[in-house]
Design a protein around this motif. Structure first.
Motif, mmCIF file in Angstrom:
data_model
loop_
_atom_site.group_PDB
_atom_site.id
_atom_site.type_symbol
_atom_site.label_atom_id
_atom_site.label_comp_id
_atom_site.label_asym_id
_atom_site.label_seq_id
_atom_site.Cartn_x
_atom_site.Cartn_y
_atom_site.Cartn_z
ATOM 1 N N GLU A 85 0.847 -1.181 0.000
ATOM 2 C CA GLU A 85 0.000 0.000 0.000
ATOM 3 C C GLU A 85 0.885 1.235 0.000
ATOM 4 O OE1 GLU A 85 -3.348 0.201 2.539
ATOM 5 O OE2 GLU A 85 -3.923 2.111 1.643
ATOM 6 N N GLY A 86 0.783 2.016 -1.060
ATOM 7 C CA GLY A 86 1.475 3.300 -1.116
ATOM 8 C C GLY A 86 0.469 4.388 -0.824
ATOM 9 N N CYS A 87 -0.272 4.766 -1.870
ATOM 10 C CA CYS A 87 -1.229 5.871 -1.734
ATOM 11 C C CYS A 87 -2.586 5.423 -1.235
ATOM 12 C CB CYS A 87 -1.386 6.557 -3.087
ATOM 13 S SG CYS A 87 -2.124 5.471 -4.340
ATOM 14 N N GLU A 122 -5.096 5.034 -3.074
ATOM 15 C CA GLU A 122 -6.166 5.647 -3.871
ATOM 16 C C GLU A 122 -5.930 5.564 -5.378
ATOM 17 O OE1 GLU A 122 -4.742 10.268 -3.179
ATOM 18 O OE2 GLU A 122 -6.216 9.386 -1.817
ATOM 19 N N GLY A 123 -5.217 4.538 -5.799
ATOM 20 C CA GLY A 123 -5.122 4.287 -7.233
ATOM 21 C C GLY A 123 -4.128 5.137 -7.995
ATOM 22 N N GLU A 124 -3.200 5.772 -7.292
ATOM 23 C CA GLU A 124 -2.281 6.681 -7.975
ATOM 24 C C GLU A 124 -0.868 6.138 -8.160
ATOM 25 O OE1 GLU A 124 -3.080 9.513 -9.319
ATOM 26 O OE2 GLU A 124 -5.125 9.617 -8.565
HETATM 27 S S1 FES Z 1 -1.679 1.790 -3.121
HETATM 28 FE FE1 FES Z 1 -1.270 3.301 -4.632
HETATM 29 S S2 FES Z 1 -2.385 2.614 -6.347
HETATM 30 FE FE2 FES Z 1 -2.901 1.206 -4.791
#
Ligand code: FES
Ligand code: FES
Length: 162
Positions: free
Chosen positions: A44-46, A48-50
């Motif tokens: 998990e980075g963001c 939100e799909g970014e």
């Molecule tokens: S956690 Fe960044 S796109 Fe899914």
């Protein structure tokens, strides 16, 4: 499929093995993979799909697993970074990333490898421009992309000479 408490049973094939989980249907695929099934490669980075850190393949399509409600993958086939290598043998992309210094941090690299795998599945001999486009959904916050792109090109060249 629906159980008491609003939960449901979801079955999917993950890296070749059928897995069934009892979950809330809106639980994120990323959380189910990491927390319930132990596939901690997708990160998990963001959220939100970014950033693409959570990238996996669902029926061969590259998706951000942080955006996918798990119910949507009932019956689907999922490939995570853990399924890329064949046992102890690294996948050609993984070897190329090692050799070129394309593997940087553990957060972005798994997603980048999945995007690169998806790209080479569709286009085994991409141009440098196509490699950059294929990886455009995967962000690195700390360094450049030159070695990453070089690694993808090297893996493609190797595959073409096998
Ligand atoms: S956690 Fe960044 S796109 Fe899914
Ligand atoms: S985010 Fe992974 S190397 Fe920068």
């Amino acid at each position: 499929m629906t159980a008491p408490g609003g939960q449901c049973e979801v079955s999917m094939t993950v890296n070749g093995a059928i897995r069934t989980v009892r979950v809330h249907p809106m639980e994120r695929l990323l959380d189910v993979l990491r927390q319930r099934l132990g596939f901690t490669g997708p990160k998990e980075g963001c959220g939100e799909g970014e950033c693409g850190s959570c990238s996996v393949l669902v029926d061969g399509m590259l998706v951000n697993s942080c955006l996918v409600p798990v119910l949507q993958v009932h019956g689907a086939s999922i490939l995570t970074i853990e399924g890329l290598s064949q046992g102890p043998e690294l996948h050609a992309l993984q070897s190329a990333f090692l050799q070129c210094g394309g593997a940087q941090c553990g957060v972005c690299t798994p997603g980048i490898l999945m995007a690169a795998h998806h790209l080479l599945n569709r286009n085994p001999q991409p141009t440098p421009e196509e490699i950059r486009e294929g990886l455009a959904g995967n962000l690195c916050r700390c360094t450049g992309y030159a070695q990453i792109c070089e690694a993808v090109a090297q893996a493609a060249t190797r595959a073409s000479t096998l």
